[in-house]
Design a protein around this motif. Structure first.
Motif, PDB file in Angstrom:
ATOM      1  N   SER A 284      -5.535   0.730  -3.967  1.00 25.11           N
ATOM      2  CA  SER A 284      -4.302   1.219  -4.587  1.00 25.11           C
ATOM      3  C   SER A 284      -3.188   1.379  -3.570  1.00 25.11           C
ATOM      4  O   SER A 284      -2.031   1.500  -3.927  1.00 25.11           O
ATOM      5  CB  SER A 284      -4.554   2.551  -5.295  1.00 25.11           C
ATOM      6  OG  SER A 284      -5.002   3.525  -4.363  1.00 25.11           O
ATOM      7  N   ARG A 285      -3.533   1.409  -2.294  1.00 28.50           N
ATOM      8  CA  ARG A 285      -2.544   1.438  -1.225  1.00 28.50           C
ATOM      9  C   ARG A 285      -2.961   0.422  -0.168  1.00 28.50           C
ATOM     10  O   ARG A 285      -4.134   0.046  -0.083  1.00 28.50           O
ATOM     11  CB  ARG A 285      -2.485   2.826  -0.566  1.00 28.50           C
ATOM     12  CG  ARG A 285      -1.752   3.876  -1.357  1.00 28.50           C
ATOM     13  CD  ARG A 285      -1.510   5.072  -0.471  1.00 28.50           C
ATOM     14  NE  ARG A 285      -0.822   6.137  -1.183  1.00 28.50           N
ATOM     15  CZ  ARG A 285      -0.319   7.200  -0.577  1.00 28.50           C
ATOM     16  NH1 ARG A 285      -0.428   7.341   0.716  1.00 28.50           N
ATOM     17  NH2 ARG A 285       0.300   8.144  -1.269  1.00 28.50           N
ATOM     18  N   LYS A 286      -2.000   0.014   0.614  1.00 32.44           N
ATOM     19  CA  LYS A 286      -2.329  -0.901   1.709  1.00 32.44           C
ATOM     20  C   LYS A 286      -3.032  -0.118   2.803  1.00 32.44           C
ATOM     21  O   LYS A 286      -2.523   0.885   3.294  1.00 32.44           O
ATOM     22  CB  LYS A 286      -1.046  -1.537   2.266  1.00 32.44           C
ATOM     23  CG  LYS A 286      -1.319  -2.605   3.319  1.00 32.44           C
ATOM     24  CD  LYS A 286      -0.011  -3.209   3.808  1.00 32.44           C
ATOM     25  CE  LYS A 286      -0.277  -4.256   4.884  1.00 32.44           C
ATOM     26  NZ  LYS A 286       0.981  -4.834   5.402  1.00 32.44           N
ATOM     27  N   SER A 287      -4.212  -0.561   3.185  1.00 32.72           N
ATOM     28  CA  SER A 287      -5.015   0.161   4.153  1.00 32.72           C
ATOM     29  C   SER A 287      -4.386   0.147   5.546  1.00 32.72           C
ATOM     30  O   SER A 287      -3.719  -0.804   5.941  1.00 32.72           O
ATOM     31  CB  SER A 287      -6.418  -0.454   4.211  1.00 32.72           C
ATOM     32  OG  SER A 287      -7.269   0.312   5.018  1.00 32.72           O
ATOM     33  N   LYS A 288      -4.627   1.222   6.261  1.00 32.34           N
ATOM     34  CA  LYS A 288      -4.185   1.385   7.650  1.00 32.34           C
ATOM     35  C   LYS A 288      -2.666   1.272   7.814  1.00 32.34           C
ATOM     36  O   LYS A 288      -2.175   0.652   8.749  1.00 32.34           O
ATOM     37  CB  LYS A 288      -4.900   0.378   8.566  1.00 32.34           C
ATOM     38  CG  LYS A 288      -6.410   0.579   8.618  1.00 32.34           C
ATOM     39  CD  LYS A 288      -7.076  -0.300   9.662  1.00 32.34           C
ATOM     40  CE  LYS A 288      -8.571  -0.030   9.719  1.00 32.34           C
ATOM     41  NZ  LYS A 288      -9.259  -0.839  10.735  1.00 32.34           N
ATOM     42  N   THR A 289      -1.937   1.875   6.905  1.00 29.39           N
ATOM     43  CA  THR A 289      -0.474   1.892   7.030  1.00 29.39           C
ATOM     44  C   THR A 289       0.045   3.262   7.437  1.00 29.39           C
ATOM     45  O   THR A 289       1.212   3.397   7.777  1.00 29.39           O
ATOM     46  CB  THR A 289       0.196   1.500   5.698  1.00 29.39           C
ATOM     47  OG1 THR A 289      -0.202   2.442   4.685  1.00 29.39           O
ATOM     48  CG2 THR A 289      -0.173   0.100   5.276  1.00 29.39           C
ATOM     49  N   GLU A 290      -0.814   4.292   7.416  1.00 24.16           N
ATOM     50  CA  GLU A 290      -0.371   5.648   7.741  1.00 24.16           C
ATOM     51  C   GLU A 290      -1.273   6.290   8.785  1.00 24.16           C
ATOM     52  O   GLU A 290      -2.489   6.153   8.745  1.00 24.16           O
ATOM     53  CB  GLU A 290      -0.355   6.520   6.485  1.00 24.16           C
ATOM     54  CG  GLU A 290       0.705   6.100   5.471  1.00 24.16           C
ATOM     55  CD  GLU A 290       0.658   6.960   4.217  1.00 24.16           C
ATOM     56  OE1 GLU A 290       1.462   7.894   4.105  1.00 24.16           O
ATOM     57  OE2 GLU A 290      -0.184   6.678   3.352  1.00 24.16           O
ATOM     58  N   VAL A 291      -0.632   7.001   9.701  1.00 25.51           N
ATOM     59  CA  VAL A 291      -1.342   7.764  10.719  1.00 25.51           C
ATOM     60  C   VAL A 291      -1.074   9.239  10.451  1.00 25.51           C
ATOM     61  O   VAL A 291       0.051   9.635  10.144  1.00 25.51           O
ATOM     62  CB  VAL A 291      -0.864   7.382  12.140  1.00 25.51           C
ATOM     63  CG1 VAL A 291      -1.458   8.317  13.189  1.00 25.51           C
ATOM     64  CG2 VAL A 291      -1.234   5.937  12.449  1.00 25.51           C
ATOM     65  N   VAL A 292      -2.125  10.041  10.543  1.00 28.06           N
ATOM     66  CA  VAL A 292      -2.012  11.478  10.305  1.00 28.06           C
ATOM     67  C   VAL A 292      -2.374  12.225  11.582  1.00 28.06           C
ATOM     68  O   VAL A 292      -3.427  11.964  12.177  1.00 28.06           O
ATOM     69  CB  VAL A 292      -2.946  11.938   9.160  1.00 28.06           C
ATOM     70  CG1 VAL A 292      -2.742  13.423   8.869  1.00 28.06           C
ATOM     71  CG2 VAL A 292      -2.709  11.106   7.907  1.00 28.06           C
ATOM     72  N   VAL A 293      -1.494  13.127  12.021  1.00 30.65           N
ATOM     73  CA  VAL A 293      -1.807  13.979  13.175  1.00 30.65           C
ATOM     74  C   VAL A 293      -1.876  15.413  12.696  1.00 30.65           C
ATOM     75  O   VAL A 293      -1.165  15.817  11.771  1.00 30.65           O
ATOM     76  CB  VAL A 293      -0.770  13.824  14.310  1.00 30.65           C
ATOM     77  CG1 VAL A 293      -0.785  12.415  14.856  1.00 30.65           C
ATOM     78  CG2 VAL A 293       0.627  14.199  13.852  1.00 30.65           C
TER      79      VAL A 293
END
Length: 302
Positions: A284-293
């Motif tokens: 449902s979303r493009k994988s590995k597009t967001e980084v969370v800190v």
């Protein structure tokens, strides 16, 4: 108070001045004291006014001393700051990068490649020494715990909450403001690899602004969405067997997500990791597009 030197009474200081002696002697210097700083103070307190340096000279020498301290401590300001005259003693603020500057060209090219549309109206640099120093501590932590590789990257962030961007630039990201509604991969500061994603979260106006953030990712953990966790999946499965309205079930699902997001395991990285990259297996979303800190000063709003 002079913290680089053993304290001297007012009487002792006056006595040194009357006798035309150095106010601060090298013998009283404390460990780690920058010798040139004491020498500068002694020059400024010369008995004869004509021997005292001008304010311009004092300012120049003091800047050099501060920069030598920063170099000794391994804390270096970004080259782009130094090129624009920003130093350790510079007031915090935004510095505009002209259209012909390297930074403006680089950001414009990246936005054109990732966003495809729109026009870059202005690029500003956040010269916030206090905030950058905190970021540097987090970067060093990543270096020491990840085999000398802090894995620094430049990522995007945007918010439409009024006044939030200004607050971030001044004080950094605040994990206490993480909500419980849109944290797909757990609570934290979300940063995008592609500015197109951040652009969609910016204030919906004719002119939008985004932050380009310097991030010390360190060792990265691949995190699946909270909705794919076994606990949530079991809850949804149990909910399906109950005779409830769709509206009621939707509310219960949202409440369950909020409950899960309050858990420490969904508000921090697993032991041994410094950041997380979202891995969406559902498509449902493009994988590995967001980084969370999950540490406020691990990301510097540059």
């Amino acid at each position: 108070k002079m913290h680089f030197h053993d304290d001297k009474s007012d009487q002792a200081l006056l006595a040194s001045l009357r006798q035309r002696k150095a106010v601060y002697a090298g013998a009283g210097a404390r460990p780690g004291c920058p010798k040139k700083l004491l020498e500068l103070i002694n020059k400024c307190t010369e008995y004869e006014a004509r021997k005292r340096p001008s304010m311009e000279k004092v300012s120049s020498d003091l800047r050099g001393i501060l920069e030598s301290i920063q170099s000794r401590d391994g804390f270096g300001l970004p080259a782009a700051w130094l090129e624009r005259g920003c130093g350790l003693d510079s007031p915090m603020g935004l510095v505009e990068c002209g259209e012909g500057s390297r930074d403006h060209k680089m950001i414009k090219a990246r936005m054109e490649e990732e966003l495809g549309v729109g026009k870059v109206l202005k690029v500003e640099m956040n010269a916030n020494v206090a905030l950058f120093r905190r970021y540097e501590l987090e970067r060093r932590k990543g270096l020491s715990e990840n085999g000398g590789d802090a894995k620094e990257v430049w990522l995007w962030h945007a918010t439409r909450r009024e006044g939030a961007e200004e607050k971030i630039l001044e004080e950094g990201f605040d994990l206490n403001r993480c909500g419980l509604d849109f944290e797909y991969y757990g609570a934290g500061v979300y940063l995008a690899c592609d500015c197109k994603l951040s652009h969609s979260y910016a204030a919906q106006s004719a002119v939008r602004s985004m932050l380009l953030v310097r991030v010390a990712c360190g060792r990265m953990y691949e995190r699946e969405p909270v909705e794919l966790s076994p606990e949530y999946q079991a809850f949804v499965q149990g909910l399906g067997a109950q005779r409830l309205s769709s509206e009621h079930k939707s509310k219960l699902r949202r409440d369950k997500i909020r409950e899960l997001l309050r858990k420490p395991s969904n508000r921090s990285c697993p032991d041994g990791y410094h950041s997380q990259v979202g891995v969406d297996m559902s498509g449902s979303r493009k994988s590995k597009t967001e980084v969370v800190v999950n540490r406020s000063f691990q990301a510097y709003p540059a």
